[in-house]
Design a protein around this motif. Structure first.
Motif, PDB file in Angstrom:
ATOM      1  N   ILE A  60      28.147 -15.081   2.714  1.00 17.71           N
ATOM      2  CA  ILE A  60      27.443 -13.942   1.833  1.00 17.71           C
ATOM      3  C   ILE A  60      28.166 -12.517   2.079  1.00 17.71           C
ATOM      4  O   ILE A  60      28.466 -11.616   1.283  1.00 17.71           O
ATOM      5  CB  ILE A  60      25.890 -13.618   2.411  1.00 17.71           C
ATOM      6  N   ALA A  61      28.898 -12.166   3.305  1.00 20.53           N
ATOM      7  CA  ALA A  61      29.381 -11.273   3.833  1.00 20.53           C
ATOM      8  C   ALA A  61      30.616 -11.028   2.897  1.00 20.53           C
ATOM      9  O   ALA A  61      30.953 -10.014   2.261  1.00 20.53           O
ATOM     10  CB  ALA A  61      29.612 -11.173   5.185  1.00 20.53           C
ATOM     11  N   ASP A  62      31.334 -12.321   2.801  1.00 18.48           N
ATOM     12  CA  ASP A  62      32.480 -12.395   2.027  1.00 18.48           C
ATOM     13  C   ASP A  62      32.547 -11.759   0.597  1.00 18.48           C
ATOM     14  O   ASP A  62      33.093 -11.191  -0.007  1.00 18.48           O
ATOM     15  CB  ASP A  62      33.416 -13.396   2.075  1.00 18.48           C
ATOM     16  N   LEU A  63      31.363 -12.696  -0.010  1.00 20.53           N
ATOM     17  CA  LEU A  63      31.063 -12.035  -1.453  1.00 20.53           C
ATOM     18  C   LEU A  63      30.776 -10.870  -1.764  1.00 20.53           C
ATOM     19  O   LEU A  63      31.134 -10.241  -2.596  1.00 20.53           O
ATOM     20  CB  LEU A  63      30.210 -13.252  -1.861  1.00 20.53           C
ATOM     21  N   VAL A  64      29.896 -10.253  -0.829  1.00 14.54           N
ATOM     22  CA  VAL A  64      29.205  -8.845  -1.035  1.00 14.54           C
ATOM     23  C   VAL A  64      30.550  -7.752  -0.663  1.00 14.54           C
ATOM     24  O   VAL A  64      30.456  -6.909  -1.622  1.00 14.54           O
ATOM     25  CB  VAL A  64      28.251  -8.537   0.422  1.00 14.54           C
ATOM     26  N   ASP A  65      31.428  -8.148   0.040  1.00 11.85           N
ATOM     27  CA  ASP A  65      32.646  -7.369  -0.059  1.00 11.85           C
ATOM     28  C   ASP A  65      33.595  -7.385  -0.969  1.00 11.85           C
ATOM     29  O   ASP A  65      33.811  -6.469  -1.720  1.00 11.85           O
ATOM     30  CB  ASP A  65      33.390  -7.772   1.457  1.00 11.85           C
ATOM     31  N   GLU A  66      33.973  -8.740  -1.433  1.00 11.36           N
ATOM     32  CA  GLU A  66      34.805  -8.937  -2.492  1.00 11.36           C
ATOM     33  C   GLU A  66      34.424  -8.550  -3.856  1.00 11.36           C
ATOM     34  O   GLU A  66      35.030  -7.984  -4.860  1.00 11.36           O
ATOM     35  CB  GLU A  66      35.067 -10.344  -2.607  1.00 11.36           C
ATOM     36  N   LEU A  67      33.214  -8.643  -4.150  1.00  8.46           N
ATOM     37  CA  LEU A  67      32.384  -8.390  -5.499  1.00  8.46           C
ATOM     38  C   LEU A  67      31.881  -6.949  -5.510  1.00  8.46           C
ATOM     39  O   LEU A  67      30.961  -6.813  -6.472  1.00  8.46           O
ATOM     40  CB  LEU A  67      31.431  -9.478  -5.851  1.00  8.46           C
ATOM     41  N   SER A  68      32.098  -6.274  -4.349  1.00  9.14           N
ATOM     42  CA  SER A  68      31.271  -4.907  -4.311  1.00  9.14           C
ATOM     43  C   SER A  68      29.858  -5.047  -4.707  1.00  9.14           C
ATOM     44  O   SER A  68      29.435  -4.139  -5.502  1.00  9.14           O
ATOM     45  CB  SER A  68      32.114  -3.911  -5.093  1.00  9.14           C
ATOM     46  N   LEU A  69      29.184  -5.967  -4.271  1.00 11.13           N
ATOM     47  CA  LEU A  69      27.667  -5.965  -4.641  1.00 11.13           C
ATOM     48  C   LEU A  69      26.736  -5.185  -3.738  1.00 11.13           C
ATOM     49  O   LEU A  69      27.111  -4.757  -2.633  1.00 11.13           O
ATOM     50  CB  LEU A  69      27.177  -7.475  -4.253  1.00 11.13           C
ATOM     51  N   THR A  70      25.686  -4.721  -4.170  1.00  8.01           N
ATOM     52  CA  THR A  70      24.528  -4.322  -3.441  1.00  8.01           C
ATOM     53  C   THR A  70      23.638  -5.171  -3.089  1.00  8.01           C
ATOM     54  O   THR A  70      23.117  -6.067  -3.636  1.00  8.01           O
ATOM     55  CB  THR A  70      23.600  -3.379  -4.376  1.00  8.01           C
ATOM     56  N   LEU A  71      23.473  -5.554  -1.410  1.00 10.56           N
ATOM     57  CA  LEU A  71      22.628  -6.538  -1.012  1.00 10.56           C
ATOM     58  C   LEU A  71      21.517  -6.109  -0.687  1.00 10.56           C
ATOM     59  O   LEU A  71      21.315  -5.200   0.002  1.00 10.56           O
ATOM     60  CB  LEU A  71      23.489  -6.942  -0.113  1.00 10.56           C
ATOM     61  N   VAL A  72      20.362  -6.672  -1.107  1.00 12.27           N
ATOM     62  CA  VAL A  72      18.940  -6.669  -0.328  1.00 12.27           C
ATOM     63  C   VAL A  72      18.553  -7.875   0.294  1.00 12.27           C
ATOM     64  O   VAL A  72      18.531  -8.941  -0.260  1.00 12.27           O
ATOM     65  CB  VAL A  72      17.922  -6.187  -1.516  1.00 12.27           C
ATOM     66  N   PHE A  73      18.285  -7.893   1.389  1.00  9.34           N
ATOM     67  CA  PHE A  73      18.437  -9.181   2.346  1.00  9.34           C
ATOM     68  C   PHE A  73      16.962  -9.148   3.177  1.00  9.34           C
ATOM     69  O   PHE A  73      16.845  -8.287   3.877  1.00  9.34           O
ATOM     70  CB  PHE A  73      19.520  -8.960   3.343  1.00  9.34           C
ATOM     71  N   VAL A  74      16.209 -10.231   2.864  1.00  8.41           N
ATOM     72  CA  VAL A  74      14.920 -10.186   3.304  1.00  8.41           C
ATOM     73  C   VAL A  74      14.678 -11.137   4.455  1.00  8.41           C
ATOM     74  O   VAL A  74      15.203 -12.252   4.118  1.00  8.41           O
ATOM     75  CB  VAL A  74      13.850 -10.311   2.527  1.00  8.41           C
ATOM     76  N   SER A  75      14.246 -10.800   5.736  1.00  5.33           N
ATOM     77  CA  SER A  75      14.141 -12.041   6.759  1.00  5.33           C
ATOM     78  C   SER A  75      12.969 -11.657   7.703  1.00  5.33           C
ATOM     79  O   SER A  75      12.700 -10.446   7.871  1.00  5.33           O
ATOM     80  CB  SER A  75      15.350 -11.853   7.385  1.00  5.33           C
ATOM     81  N   HIS A  76      12.606 -12.738   8.446  1.00  2.00           N
ATOM     82  CA  HIS A  76      11.504 -12.509   9.434  1.00  2.00           C
ATOM     83  C   HIS A  76      12.403 -12.219  10.730  1.00  2.00           C
ATOM     84  O   HIS A  76      11.986 -12.049  11.799  1.00  2.00           O
ATOM     85  CB  HIS A  76      10.687 -13.375   9.584  1.00  2.00           C
ATOM     86  N   ARG A  84       0.913  -1.225  -0.111  1.00  5.15           N
ATOM     87  CA  ARG A  84       0.028  -0.040  -0.022  1.00  5.15           C
ATOM     88  C   ARG A  84       0.924   1.228   0.040  1.00  5.15           C
ATOM     89  O   ARG A  84       0.942   2.048   1.015  1.00  5.15           O
ATOM     90  CB  ARG A  84      -0.940   0.191   1.264  1.00  5.15           C
ATOM     91  N   GLY A  85       1.751   1.329  -1.277  1.00  4.93           N
ATOM     92  CA  GLY A  85       2.404   2.593  -0.955  1.00  4.93           C
ATOM     93  C   GLY A  85       3.775   2.593  -0.343  1.00  4.93           C
ATOM     94  O   GLY A  85       4.035   3.053   0.562  1.00  4.93           O
ATOM     95  N   VAL A  86       4.669   1.640  -1.007  1.00  4.04           N
ATOM     96  CA  VAL A  86       5.905   1.616  -0.367  1.00  4.04           C
ATOM     97  C   VAL A  86       6.995   2.395  -1.110  1.00  4.04           C
ATOM     98  O   VAL A  86       7.063   2.228  -2.514  1.00  4.04           O
ATOM     99  CB  VAL A  86       6.236  -0.077  -0.494  1.00  4.04           C
ATOM    100  N   SER A  87       7.679   3.021  -0.350  1.00  4.09           N
ATOM    101  CA  SER A  87       8.838   4.023  -0.984  1.00  4.09           C
ATOM    102  C   SER A  87      10.333   3.878  -0.322  1.00  4.09           C
ATOM    103  O   SER A  87      10.343   3.782   0.734  1.00  4.09           O
ATOM    104  CB  SER A  87       8.710   5.499  -1.013  1.00  4.09           C
ATOM    105  N   PHE A  88      11.393   3.737  -1.062  1.00  2.00           N
ATOM    106  CA  PHE A  88      12.524   3.388  -0.201  1.00  2.00           C
ATOM    107  C   PHE A  88      13.644   3.766  -1.409  1.00  2.00           C
ATOM    108  O   PHE A  88      13.385   3.532  -2.716  1.00  2.00           O
ATOM    109  CB  PHE A  88      12.802   2.415   0.410  1.00  2.00           C
ATOM    110  N   ASP A  89      15.033   3.910  -1.271  1.00  2.00           N
ATOM    111  CA  ASP A  89      16.003   3.912  -2.330  1.00  2.00           C
ATOM    112  C   ASP A  89      17.158   3.022  -1.481  1.00  2.00           C
ATOM    113  O   ASP A  89      17.291   2.794  -0.411  1.00  2.00           O
ATOM    114  CB  ASP A  89      16.881   5.297  -2.378  1.00  2.00           C
ATOM    115  N   VAL A  90      17.754   2.406  -2.312  1.00  2.00           N
ATOM    116  CA  VAL A  90      19.038   1.516  -1.888  1.00  2.00           C
ATOM    117  C   VAL A  90      20.340   1.982  -2.651  1.00  2.00           C
ATOM    118  O   VAL A  90      20.202   2.173  -4.220  1.00  2.00           O
ATOM    119  CB  VAL A  90      18.583  -0.045  -2.216  1.00  2.00           C
TER     120      VAL A  90
END
Lengths: 341, 300
Positions: free
Chosen positions: B209-225, B47-53
């Protein structure tokens, strides 16, 4: 937090309390494969005991063997006394008198544990009628409505007429709990009852479980892989790995001064707030081997940093106190706090 | 209640410089019609979601079942379409694009799902699974590349000829990660990647995941409960409830000083060893009515 006097009081309970459940040398095997080995523990009335460990450690098999619900190809040996009954006798007629009355269980999957074709009120009433807690249908139904109210379901008289698919996971778990508590069991077993639930629902279910057993002075055996949950719910904890209990004791003692390297590793790896210089979490080397393929001797030795030649033999149980001890040749040593800080 | 907390001070227009820019996205689902006399019920999933990554950011989305987090993820990944609103991925509006023009998205954004058994084809060999995104996009793939990808996630290169069922849950999740990395993505989206894993395996996969995000300079979107996992993994977090973002901010800010009553309730409900060893019982995890009313007064 002061931990200096933790060892002084091994148990908060008076020693004269009677044991509700006494398990001795419980082993479960599939043919030649030993899945649970010589497990022994005691639970007293009103006591809440946690059983923790990762998948494949034998926690659920231990619970199922106590309920007499092991799959046909598995056999349980040893003894498990609940009052005057031996739960491992294999006498199904005798066990069916006990199951659901003196010993009850809440399973992980509330979706599959309820009968989809029966109204939930009827399922709760059935537990009361089978064990003759109520003798006629009308009073059994009234008892069911009362139990559904106790587990916090709104409008229990209406709820009793609904079918399981009309409820959410948390509500179904409340219904399971109502069935389990129907006959005021001496022992309630919960096998990962909140693993499939959201965190706010989990909090409500845990609260209901603890209040339910407290009101009835029932013993609780609570199985989980979540250390924080077990510490919140239980007073005492049994740590299982590779089909054996590797450490046991009061929650505060085991979680602040673990003796077994596996317990220590489990606590470190669960803690997401503690990281190394690179921001990485502590880990336990390797992974849990498949059932029946744990090393001989100490089951943890192929993942343990302290393992030596000695660990090829099975480590004996070192008793530290009543129901407190560990099975390891190289226990973790703890400096006595207060001296070095 | 929602209005009491300033969710964001985002500009109304989407930001083309952000890696992902979402503005006022809504998504309604029509459920099966249950009566001849009434229209089919509608579920307002977003219902109207806004954000920037921002580039290189590790962005977390938390919320409970049914809050809309999976719908949001599917829309960002171009697997579902919003009813209204805009989603820019690296400056390109993906909300109105037909599938044939989403090729850039399929290369630059890769997903890992919760259930590693359900997301790996049981009849394909591990080597074929990891190579599939490359094959689908018509890129070169050599045995060395695939073996290299597997090694980088801690799976021996000789696993290429084996099937998913021959691996444990943690190993399967590593294979999913290797597949996601194959097209050298810039955005890595993980939907509950560790929820089905044991604690000791969870730590190993989170470290990977942390190693790969650092090494490959990835942008991470991580969904969790699981809020504690998000706190460990992410820089910034959005808390979702009933199709809305109710609170957004740096993880320290949201966890140490939550503003929205829902966030407070969610944080209170997490059992921790620290709380438990200090004597917390399950009743202490429940949000008490009196604390709830104080929260509301705070906002007024």
């Amino acid at each position: 937090m002061s931990t200096a006097n933790v060892t002084a009081s091994t148990s908060e309970h008076p020693p004269d309390r009677s044991a509700v459940l006494a398990v001795r040398d419980l082993s479960v095997a599939a043919g030649q494969r030993r899945l649970v080995e010589e497990v022994g523990f005691t639970i007293h009335a009103g006591e809440r005991v946690g059983l923790i460990g990762e998948s494949g450690s034998g926690k659920s098999l231990t619970a199922l063997s106590l309920m007499g619900l092991l799959p046909g190809e598995l056999t349980a040996t040893g003894s498990a006394r609940l009052g005057d009954h031996d739960l491992l006798s294999g006498d199904e007629a005798a066990l069916s008198q006990v199951r659901g009355k003196d010993i009850a269980m809440v399973f992980q999957e509330p979706m599959t544990a309820l009968n989809p074709t029966m109204r939930v009120g009827h399922q709760v009433a059935e537990a009361l009628l089978i064990h003759r807690a109520r003798t006629d249908r009308r009073s059994a139904h009234a008892g069911a409505v009362e139990l559904l109210a106790q587990v916090g379901l709104p409008d229990p008289a209406v709820v009793a007429h609904a079918y399981p698919h009309q409820f959410s996971g948390g509500q179904r778990q409340r219904i399971m709990l109502a069935i389990a508590l129907a006959n005021d069991p001496a022992l309630l077993i919960c096998d990962e009852p909140t693993t499939a639930l959201d965190v706010t629902v989990q909090a409500m279910i845990l609260d209901l479980v603890v209040r339910g057993v407290e009101q009835r002075n029932s013993a609780l055996l609570f199985i989980t892989h979540d250390l924080a949950v077990v510490a919140t719910v239980c007073e005492r904890v049994l740590v299982m790995y590779g089909g054996r209990i590797v450490e046991s004791g009061p929650v505060l003692e085991v979680f602040t001064r673990p003796r077994h390297p596996y317990t220590q590793g489990l606590i470190a790896t669960s803690d997401l707030a503690v990281v190394d210089a690179r921001g990485r979490l502590a880990t336990i080397r390797g992974s849990v081997p498949p059932a029946g393929e744990f090393p001989a001797g100490c089951v943890f030795r192929n993942r343990c940093d302290h393992a030596t030649q000695a660990c090829a033999d099975r480590p004996p149980w070192t008793e530290l106190g009543d129901e407190t001890g560990y099975a390891c040749f190289h226990p973790v040593t703890h400096s006595r706090r207060g001296f070095d800080d | 209640m929602t209005e009491a907390v300033a969710v964001s001070d985002l500009p109304a227009e989407p930001d083309p410089d952000a890696v992902i820019s979402v503005r006022d996205v809504t998504r309604d689902y029509r459920r099966a019609r249950s009566s001849l006399l009434h229209a089919a019920p509608v579920v307002h999933a977003l219902r109207g979601v806004s954000f920037d990554v921002a580039r290189g950011e590790r962005f977390g989305i938390v919320g409970e079942s049914g809050c809309g987090k999976s719908t949001l993820l599917r829309i960002i990944a171009g697997l579902d379409q919003a009813n209204s609103g805009t989603v820019l991925v690296q400056g390109t509006d993906i909300t109105r694009l037909p599938e044939r023009r989403l090729k850039f998205l399929r290369e630059r954004l890769q997903l890992v799902f919760q259930d590693p058994m359900g997301s790996l084809d049981p009849r394909m060999k591990v080597g074929e699974i990891v190579a599939e995104p490359l094959v689908a996009q018509g890129n070169r793939n050599s045995r060395e590349t695939i073996a290299g990808l597997l090694t980088s996630v801690g799976i021996p290169g000789d696993a290429i000829g084996r099937y998913p069922h021959q691996f444990s849950g943690g190993q399967r999740q590593r294979i999913s990660i290797a597949r996601a990395l194959a097209p050298t993505p810039e955005i890595f989206v993980a939907d509950e990647p560790v929820s089905a894993l044991d604690v000791s395996v969870r730590a190993q996969v989170l470290n990977l995941i942390a190693d790969l995000v650092d090494e490959l300079s990835l942008t991470l979107v991580f969904v969790s409960h699981d809020l504690s996992v998000v706190r460990h993994v992410c820089d910034r977090v959005a808390v979702m409830s009933q199709g809305r973002i109710v609170e957004i901010g740096s993880v320290d800010q949201v966890y140490d000083d939550p503003q929205h009553p829902y966030t407070k309730r969610l944080l209170a409900a997490i059992p921790t060893l620290e709380k438990a060893l200090a004597g917390a019982a399950p009743a202490d995890l429940l949000d008490r009515p009196n604390t709830r009313s104080t929260n509301m007064e705070d906002e007024a």
